[in-house]
Design a protein around this motif. Structure first.
Motif: not given
Length: 498
Positions: A338-342, A345-363, A396-399
RNA sequence: GGCGACGUCGCCAAGUGGUAAGGCAGAGGCCUGCAAAGCCUCCAUCCCCGGUUCGAAUCCGGGCGUCGCCUCCA
């Protein structure tokens, strides 16, 4: 978060507040069916499909009405040239239009009225306009009296007097004012016609949309859309007719799509510089064309070229490869530490941020270009994670990777861009059996087993450093459109769509 | 002539007051037997001039240029 959109009526960005909470009523001007549609027409329809999809994604219940103009001067002319009836021309090209929309993956309208099926209500509106003093009859024709409607020009920002001094408006002696336009046209011999109080004739083009939109949606409805070239006179005339006839406001928000240009000039049938949609779709998949369109804001002009289609193809592959790779990896065991937890989490954060940016741009007035930028960044983040951890991947990485891929699939889907369906894509061509027989001594008739034999033979050849034999496998498959890529998790097989 | 929009890296393009997203192309590197895919690094100060501001690609004024509508047009 509020959805903001640019309203041509007033030329400002406004908060979108629908007539009725949770519901949106929209009307988009459809085609006049006298020929196959070109990609400029297609752009407008794709733009409003985008808007509709995003509104639905945002939870609105959308009533989407688009007319088909199946009686018109151009249809009559095309019929005369082809030596067939106007009805035949209309039927041929409305079928072609419906097929084109299906091929493009445009969602079906909730209602699709045709002009020829709406004649009765059109006659009623003309009668109402005459009664109210907004229209007059001359020799079987009925004209709308532009000067009788004080708001004339408010959508397009024109002044009646400026228009008249423009001198490009054809002068017709029978009209009270050169700007008056036809609500009803008397039929010449051989032309399609319907019986009306003013004699045999057919409706004027502008009238159709006023009648069909009110009939399907009531007034005022929320959004009226169309290409920006329709602002004047078409939409201006619709406003005049509808508001004069009903005494109520017509559409609450006016949205207009930018033109598609070729060599910096508007593509149009009259200029002869058009490319038919069906010809483009023969050479490029619909999602690629969509991606090309979405990389420019819907209101901006867009220059079209084959080079840009090629670029869009490459860009599309970037998404497709990312999703394909992750899907493939998730189908196999991941025994790594497995990759490091950090990292995760960093990738998970990008997912969250991208979702927010997508919504803001489309809005923000459906900024698909900005939203796509965010998705490309997510693809890079996921690929980067993969590249850094490919030999140690854990479940967990693949998740997390799966979440990134699912996000890309979902949000591209909101934009109407479908990705190849991972490993359930096209099946192996039968040609692999022949190659397997030749290179790997395979004797069965199962493509899947043949492929396994080929991969095994290639692995053995590579272990022996017999590059000629290994390459024979890969090159033979490549000729069939089957790609073999060596990854940290073993060889990956990709079958191309065609 | 009237009305309107636009001018951001080689190409496309987002960003509308706080110090330039993204895609394509290009250069170098990593990975690979070679590839493919991918990763890393590099690659613009926003048409010109003037102004407002602590600060402007973003606001204002003036140029230059391109496009759309004014006639059927998505």
């Amino acid at each position: 978060m509020t959805l903001r959109l640019y309203n041509s009526m007033g030329r400002t960005k406004e908060d979108f507040v629908p007539r009725e909470a949770g519901k949106v009523s929209m009307y988009i001007c459809g085609p006049t069916v006298y020929n196959h549609i070109h990609i400029g027409n297609a752009r407008t329809f794709l733009s409003f499909d985008l808007i509709r999809r995003y509104l639905e994604h945002r939870g609105f219940d959308v009533a989407f009405v688009q007319n088909i103009t199946d009686v018109d001067d151009k249809i009559i002319r095309a019929a005369a040239e082809a030596g067939v009836t106007a009805a035949e021309v209309a039927s041929t090209y409305s079928d072609a239009f419906l097929k084109a929309m299906a091929d493009l993956g445009v969602e079906k309208p909730t209602a699709q009225p045709r002009a020829t099926e709406t004649i009765g209500p059109m006659i009623e509106m003309v009668e109402r306009l005459i009664e109210r003093g907004h229209a007059y009859v001359v020799d079987g024709d009925v004209y709308f009296a532009v000067r009788s409607f004080t708001g004339y020009g408010k959508l397009s920002g024109r002044d009646i007097d400026d228009l008249e001094s423009g001198a490009r408006v054809g002068v017709d002696e029978r009209k009270n004012d050169p700007l008056d336009f036809a609500l009803w046209k008397s039929a010449k011999p051989g032309e399609p016609h319907w019986t009306s109080p003013w004699g045999e004739g057919r409706p004027g083009w502008h009238l159709e949309c006023s009648v069909m939109s009110e009939m399907e949606l009531g007034v005022p409805f929320d959004i009226h859309g169309g290409g920006s070239d329709l602002i004047f006179p078409h939409h201006e005339n619709e406003v005049a007719q509808s508001e004069a006839a009903t005494g109520k406001p017509f559409a609450r928000y006016w949205l207009h799509g930018g033109m598609l240009n070729i060599n910096a000039e508007k593509m149009s049938k009259s200029l002869g510089n058009f490319t038919l949609l069906k010809d483009v779709l023969e050479a490029y998949p619909a999602p690629v064309l969509r991606l090309l369109m979405l990389q420019t804001h819907y209101r901006s002009p867009l220059d079209f070229s084959t080079e840009r289609l090629e670029e869009a193809s490459t860009a599309y592959e970037r998404f497709a490869n990312m999703v394909r790779m992750i899907t493939w990896l998730r189908d196999r065991p991941a025994p790594g530490i497995g990759a490091g937890v950090a990292d995760r989490e960093a990738l998970q954060t990008v997912v969250t941020e991208v979702r927010a940016r997508f919504a803001a741009d489309m809005d923000d007035d459906f900024n698909s270009a900005g939203a796509l930028g965010a998705l490309f960044e997510l693809a890079r983040a996921a690929n980067g994670f993969l590249s850094a951890n490919e030999t140690v991947l854990s479940a967990p990485d693949l998740d997390v990777l799966g979440d990134a891929a699912a996000t890309v699939i979902e949000l591209l889907g909101v934009l109407g861009v479908d990705l190849p369906a991972g490993e359930t894509g096209p099946s192996l061509p039968v040609g692999v059996i022949a190659i397997a027989a030749e290179v790997a001594g395979y004797s069965g008739d199962d493509t899947s087993a043949a492929m396994d034999a080929l991969l095994e033979a290639r692995a053995a050849a590579r272990a022996d450093k017999d590059w000629a034999r290994a390459d024979a496998v890969r090159d033979g498959l490549a000729a069939l459109g089957v790609r073999v890529e060596d990854t940290a998790a073993g060889p990956r097989v990709i079958v191309s769509e065609n």
